[in-house]
Design a protein around this motif. Structure first.
Motif, PDB file in Angstrom:
ATOM      1  N   THR A 417      -0.703  -4.493  -7.485  1.00 54.46           N
ATOM      2  CA  THR A 417      -1.818  -4.794  -6.577  1.00 54.46           C
ATOM      3  C   THR A 417      -2.465  -3.534  -6.021  1.00 54.46           C
ATOM      4  O   THR A 417      -3.538  -3.617  -5.429  1.00 54.46           O
ATOM      5  CB  THR A 417      -1.330  -5.665  -5.413  1.00 54.46           C
ATOM      6  N   PRO A 433      -2.699  -4.957  -0.043  1.00 55.88           N
ATOM      7  CA  PRO A 433      -1.661  -4.796  -1.077  1.00 55.88           C
ATOM      8  C   PRO A 433      -0.268  -4.901  -0.470  1.00 55.88           C
ATOM      9  O   PRO A 433      -0.034  -4.583   0.692  1.00 55.88           O
ATOM     10  CB  PRO A 433      -1.926  -3.392  -1.632  1.00 55.88           C
ATOM     11  N   LEU A 447       0.696  -9.390  -2.617  1.00 55.03           N
ATOM     12  CA  LEU A 447      -0.481  -9.141  -1.789  1.00 55.03           C
ATOM     13  C   LEU A 447      -0.526 -10.172  -0.668  1.00 55.03           C
ATOM     14  O   LEU A 447       0.084 -11.233  -0.760  1.00 55.03           O
ATOM     15  CB  LEU A 447      -1.770  -9.173  -2.611  1.00 55.03           C
TER      16      LEU A 447
END
Length: 603
Positions: A417, A433, A447
Motif C-alpha cells: 500500500t 497506508p 490500509l
C-alpha cells in the motif's frame, strides 16, 4: 408423491422474503407494517404476525422496539483481519515518512477524503456551535480574553463530569484537566508515569499520533497482538507485564483506531487486575467512545477500575469540533504531575472555546447531534463494506467495528500500500497506508479507509459495470485484467482537455466473473489503483478533483462550458451601482440577496 399443503402465513412470508431478495426491500429498510401487509395480501392480522415471526426466525427481518420490523442486515461476506504476532522485546519507534505526507494532505479538499479520520463539516453541528460561540464572544468576550485556570474552565469540567456519570465513571471536576486535544492528553499522561528510555505496551496496529508522541518522549514500545474483534491478547500482556520491563500501558477501551475493536467487559476487568497487581498504570484512550452504534455505550476501563490506576483521555475532536482542539485528561493521584507538565508546555487552553462548548453541552444539543452522526457513520461503514466486497480483490479482509468511522482493510499479500498511496495521490485519492500504524513498519499490505465524510445522496449509485477480473501475484504487485478499466479510471479522475465536465456515472449492476473467464486470453495490465477506484465510484462527485475556479476576469474560450456555482447575479437593495462588486465574488455582504442563477464564466 404430493406435497403437503402450505399454510397461508408461509405464503405471506415467502412474498416478503422475495421482496428482500429482489432488492425491493434493502437491508436496513423498514418492512411494511403488519396492517399494511395483511391488507395487501388479504389475510388476517394474526396471519401477518405469524409470517413476520417466521421471517424473524429466518434472520430476514428484525424487530426494533416501538419502531416496527426492518430488513436485517446481512453479515459481511469478507472475513475480519488476522491477528499479527510481534516480538515482545522492547524496541524504538521507527516512523514511516508517509506519516507526514498523510498529515499534509489531510486538509486538501481536492482529494477524495479517505485518509485522516476527521469528520466532515457537513456532519458536524457547526452552525449551532458557531452561534453559541458568537453569542459567547459577544456576551463574555472580555472575560474570556485571559488565561484559563490550570485545570481549565470549571463550567466545561463540570459538564464533562456530568456526562461521565452516565457510563459509570464517577469523576469530580477537580479530577479533570482540559487539554489541547486528546494528543496532548496522551502526552501529559505519559510524562506523568514514564521517563525517557522506559518501555510502554501498546496495541498493534495503533493510532499513528500515539507513535509520534512516544518517539518524541524517547520511549520504547512493545507491540501487543490485537484481535480485530476482542482487542488485546490478555495472556500476552500478562507475560510482558510479569517480566518487569513495562512502565505503562496505553490501550483504547472502545472502538480502537484503526481496527475498531472493543474489549469485552470481562477482558477489561482481567487487564485491570493484571496491571494493578504489577503496579503498571493504564493510560486509556477513549476518543471514539461516544460514537457507538449499539444501544449502550461500552464501559471504559476507568468505570471498572477500583485501584485508581487508570489515566483517562478523551476529546471532542471526533464527534463535534476538530478545530477547537479540546480534550481532557482525568486522573486522581497523577494530577499534580500532569498540571506541572502542562504549565511547562502549553500553559493553558483557550477560554472562549471552552465556555462555548460548555454551553453547547448543557442545552442538550450535543446528545441530539450524537444520535444523528451515529446513524450516519453506521450507514456509511455498512455501505463502504458492501462496496469493498464487490470492488476489492479476492482474499481481502475488512474490520467490522461497532463504533467509530474507520475501516481496516487487509489486502492479499504481496500487495504494497506504500506504492499504492503514491499512485493514489496522483489520481486525487488519499487513504492511510498500513505502515504508519506500526512502530516497526509492519502492515505494508493493509490500509485504513475513513468514513468521516459520510455518504451523500449521490453516493447511492450502484458500482459501475466492470469487466471480469481476477488478481494474481506478479513482481510483488496485484495485476488486474481489463485495460479498458484503466481508461475509465483516467476519465473519472482527470478533467478532459476540452474543458468539459467529467461524465456522471450512471447506476449499473455489477457483473460477476463467469466460469470461463479464466480461460480467455485477455491481456493483463498492471493497475495498482484498480480496486481502490472501483471502491470510489459510488462516492459523491464533490469529492473528486476539480479544476473549476471563481475568478472574475476570465477570458478563457471554455468559460461558458465550466460555469460554476458562484456565477450568480445578486441584488443589493438601496445601494449605488458603484458599490456592487463584480459577479463571481465569493465574499458577499450580509445584505446581499440571491436571484435566479444563470450561466457565467470562469476558467
Amino acid at each position: 408423491m404430493s406435497q403437503s399443503p402450505r399454510f397461508r402465513y408461509e405464503e405471506v412470508a415467502d412474498f416478503v422474503a422475495g421482496l428482500a431478495g429482489r432488492g425491493a426491500l434493502r437491508p436496513g429498510m423498514r418492512a411494511p407494517s403488519l396492517r399494511e401487509i395483511s391488507t395487501q395480501q388479504r389475510t388476517s392480522l394474526s396471519t401477518a404476525v405469524q409470517a413476520y415471526r417466521l421471517l424473524e426466525d429466518r434472520g430476514i427481518l428484525e424487530v426494533r422496539p416501538q419502531s416496527g420490523y426492518y430488513v436485517a442486515k446481512a453479515p459481511p461476506a469478507l472475513p475480519v483481519p488476522t491477528t499479527t504476532r510481534h516480538s515482545i522485546r522492547p524496541a524504538k519507534v521507527e516512523l514511516s515518512g508517509l506519516m507526514l505526507d498523510l498529515l499534509e494532505h489531510a486538509s486538501d479538499d481536492t482529494l477524495v477524503p479517505l485518509g485522516c479520520a476527521i469528520p466532515n463539516q457537513r456532519l458536524l453541528s457547526s452552525s449551532k456551535l458557531d452561534l453559541v460561540l458568537a453569542r459567547t464572544a459577544r456576551v463574555k468576550g472580555g472575560q474570556s480574553n485571559t488565561y484559563s485556570p490550570p485545570r481549565g474552565e470549571m463550567s466545561l469540567r463540570l459538564e464533562i463530569a456530568r456526562r461521565a456519570l452516565r457510563y459509570g465513571q464517577a469523576l469530580s471536576p477537580d479530577d479533570i484537566a482540559i487539554t489541547c486535544g486528546c494528543t496532548e492528553a496522551l502526552a501529559l499522561a505519559l510524562d506523568a508515569v514514564t521517563e525517557p528510555g522506559d518501555t510502554v505496551a501498546i496495541e498493534s496496529p495503533t493510532y499513528f499520533g500515539l507513535l509520534q508522541v512516544l518517539r518524541a518522549k524517547r520511549l520504547k514500545v512493545v507491540e501487543l497482538p490485537t484481535d480485530a474483534v476482542t482487542g488485546v491478547d490478555v495472556d500476552t500482556l500478562g507475560d510482558i507485564v510479569a517480566s518487569g520491563k513495562v512502565r505503562a500501558c496505553v490501550l483504547a477501551s472502545s472502538f480502537s483506531n484503526p481496527l475498531g475493536c472493543t474489549m469485552p467487559e470481562d477482558n477489561k476487568r482481567a487487564v485491570l487486575r493484571l496491571l494493578a497487581k504489577h503496579g503498571v498504570p493504564l493510560i486509556e484512550d477513549d476518543v471514539y467512545g461516544d460514537v457507538h452504534f449499539g444501544e449502550e455505550r461500552p464501559l471504559p476501563f476507568s468505570a471498572l477500575d477500583t485501584h485508581d490506576n487508570v489515566i483517562y483521555c478523551g476529546s471532542f475532536s471526533k464527534t463535534l469540533a476538530p478545530g477547537y482542539r479540546i480534550g481532557w485528561v482525568a486522573t486522581g493521584r497523577h494530577m499534580a504531575r500532569v498540571l506541572e507538565t502542562k504549565f511547562a508546555t502549553s500553559l493553558a487552553t483557550p477560554v472562549l472555546t471552552q465556555v462555548a462548548l460548555a454551553t453547547f453541552l448543557s442545552n442538550g444539543d450535543y446528545d441530539r447531534h450524537l444520535r444523528r452522526i451515529r446513524r450516519e457513520f453506521a450507514d456509511t461503514l455498512e455501505r463502504m463494506t458492501r462496496v469493498i466486497e464487490q470492488a476489492f480483490p479476492p482474499g481481502t479482509k475488512v474490520s467490522r467495528p461497532e463504533g467509530n468511522f474507520v475501516l481496516w482493510v487487509e489486502l492479499p499479500e504481496p500487495a504494497d500500500t506504500r506504492l499504492l498511496f503514491a499512485q493514489a495521490l496522483e489520481k486525487g485519492i488519499c487513504f492511510a497506508p498500513g505502515v504508519v500504524f506500526s512502530a516497526s513498519g509492519k502492515y505494508a499490505h493493509c490500509l485504513r479507509l475513513s468514513g468521516g465524510h459520510g455518504w451523500a445522496p449521490g453516493s447511492r449509485r450502484a458500482c459501475a459495470r466492470s469487466a471480469p477480473w481476477r488478481a494474481r501475484r506478479s513482481r510483488g504487485a496485484l495485476q488486474v485484467r481489463d485495460s479498458r478499466l484503466g481508461q475509465r479510471i483516467q476519465s473519472r479522475c482527470t478533467m478532459p482537455a476540452s474543458g468539459k465536465q467529467p461524465p456522471v456515472l450512471q447506476s449499473q449492476t455489477v457483473s460477476r466473473p463467469s466460469a470461463g473467464d479464466s480461460q480467455r486470453s485477455t491481456p493483463w495490465t498492471p493497475l495498482r489503483l484498480t480496486h481502490l477506484t472501483r471502491f470510489l465510484r459510488p462516492f459523491p462527485s464533490r469529492f473528486l478533483p476539480s479544476t473549476r475556479c471563481c475568478c472574475t476576469s476570465c477570458t478563457s474560450p471554455r468559460s461558458a462550458a465550466t460555469a460554476n456555482r458562484w456565477s450568480l447575479p445578486w441584488r443589493w437593495p438601496s445601494r449605488p451601482a458603484s458599490a456592487v462588486p463584480s459577479v463571481g465574488a465569493k465574499s458577499l455582504p450580509p445584505w446581499a440577496r440571491p436571484m435566479t442563477a444563470v450561466r457565467g464564466g470562469c476558467c
